[in-house]
Design an enzyme around this catalytic site. Structure first.
Site, PDB file in Angstrom:
ATOM      1  N   SER A 132      59.277  36.394  22.035  1.00  0.00           N
ATOM      2  CA  SER A 132      59.854  37.448  21.183  1.00  0.00           C
ATOM      3  C   SER A 132      58.737  38.412  20.802  1.00  0.00           C
ATOM      4  O   SER A 132      57.556  38.024  20.757  1.00  0.00           O
ATOM      5  CB  SER A 132      60.415  36.807  19.910  1.00  0.00           C
ATOM      6  OG  SER A 132      60.726  37.792  18.953  1.00  0.00           O
TER       7      SER A 132
ATOM      8  N   TYR B 130      59.241  30.648  12.873  1.00  0.00           N
ATOM      9  CA  TYR B 130      59.827  31.168  14.120  1.00  0.00           C
ATOM     10  C   TYR B 130      58.801  32.035  14.852  1.00  0.00           C
ATOM     11  O   TYR B 130      58.558  31.847  16.054  1.00  0.00           O
ATOM     12  CB  TYR B 130      61.081  31.981  13.812  1.00  0.00           C
ATOM     13  CG  TYR B 130      61.621  32.693  15.040  1.00  0.00           C
ATOM     14  CD1 TYR B 130      62.210  31.968  16.071  1.00  0.00           C
ATOM     15  CD2 TYR B 130      61.500  34.074  15.187  1.00  0.00           C
ATOM     16  CE1 TYR B 130      62.691  32.611  17.216  1.00  0.00           C
ATOM     17  CE2 TYR B 130      61.977  34.716  16.318  1.00  0.00           C
ATOM     18  CZ  TYR B 130      62.572  33.981  17.328  1.00  0.00           C
ATOM     19  OH  TYR B 130      63.022  34.606  18.460  1.00  0.00           O
TER      20      TYR B 130
END
Ligand SMILES: NC(=O)c1ccc[n+]([C@@H]2O[C@H](COP(=O)([O-])OP(=O)(O)OC[C@H]3O[C@@H](n4cnc5c(N)ncnc54)[C@H](OP(=O)(O)O)[C@@H]3O)[C@@H](O)[C@H]2O)c1
Length: 263
Positions: free
Chosen positions: A142, A155
């Site tokens: 990401s 995350y």
């Protein structure tokens, strides 16, 4: 790796979002698709539909956030006679909130899915890939992995791991005919944000469709790219964030993602 033709491709997180979009972009009668996610019924329906269209697809329902899940999954796949030529490590989730307010159970689940079983699957699939010498690994990280992200702390850190892990693997295995590519999507319109429980207002302008992100990732793998940020605007933001002083970029992310009432 120049083509997906005649390859066995394992895709984790195949039941929705970016992974599902990848499945529908890999349809080819010479390809075998091994579909992994927790949603058994969805995977079975997908596989049955694909089989009717002449595409070989097999569902492998599996909770990859369980300890030892990758080993058990790999054993089932091997017993069924499959050898994975292309591994797409896409399954992942995030949790939004202040670090101490996210349960430890959710935090450890994120580490097991986003890191532990991704590493384990990669380790288990590599011996056959080395033997074949024409193989590929696509890890979905990401743009959150390029810096610390307050309120997506764990995350973002798991995705930093995936970027660094993929980059080093690329160097180790490309001389052996195995392409390792890391796809870094920016905000994408999938179920991700809802599961993470995160606000999306500040991100809407950057949102891409899962189909676009999936296509960018598959193309990057075939081109042998090391790290690919999908979307021009995301690529600029990711690049600029590397050049921005830490304190300033934390303030910007805090502004974008910070809760209005951090108490
Ligand atoms: N959407 C975004 O804004 C965005 C941005 C950057 C990166 N990403 C990354 O893109 C990847 C795909 O996410 P997405 O956006 O497509 O979200 P999504 O629509 O929520 O898809 C996640 C996929 O992972 C599977 N999955 C979740 N937990 C699992 C588990 N414990 N075991 C096995 N499979 C599991 C889900 O299937 P089941 O629920 O059936 O298990 C689903 O197929 C993730 O790694 C995510 O971190 C997303």
């Amino acid at each position: 790796m120049k083509t997906f033709k005649h390859k066995t491709i394992l895709i984790t997180g195949a039941s929705s979002g970016i992974g599902e979009a990848m499945v529908y972009q890999l349809l080819d009668p010479t390809v075998k698709l091994l579909l992994v996610a927790r949603s058994e019924a969805k995977l079975q329906t997908m596989a049955a539909t694909l089989n009717r269209q002449g595409v070989q697809a097999q569902p492998y329902p599996c909770d990859l956030a369980q300890p030892g899940a990758a080993e058990r999954l790999f054993q089932r796949i091997t017993e069924d006679g499959h050898r994975v030529d292309v591994l797409i490590n896409n399954a992942g989730f995030g949790k939004y909130g202040r670090f101490d307010q996210i349960s430890l159970a959710d935090t450890l689940e994120m580490l097991r899915l986003n890191i532990e079983n991704l590493v384990a699957l990669t380790h288990l699939c590599l011996p056959h890939m080395l033997e074949r010498g024409d193989a590929g690994i696509l890890n979905v990280a990401s743009t959150a992995g390029f810096q610390g992200i307050p309120y997506l702390t764990v995350y973002a850190a798991t995705k930093s791991f995936v970027i660094a892990f993929s980059e080093a693997l690329h160097a180790e295995y490309s001389p052996h005919g195995i392409t390792v590519t890391c796809l870094c999507p920016g905000p994408t319109t999938t179920a991700f944000q809802e599961r993470a429980g995160m606000p999306v207002e500040g991100l809407r302008r950057l949102m891409e469709s899962p189909e676009k992100v999936a296509a960018a990732g598959l193309r990057a793998l075939l081109r042998g790219e090391i790290v690919h940020v999908s979307g021009a605007a995301n690529a600029v933001v990711a690049h600029l964030s590397q050049l921005t002083p830490r304190r300033m970029r934390l303030a910007i992310t805090q502004q974008l993602l910070g809760p209005r009432d951090d108490a």
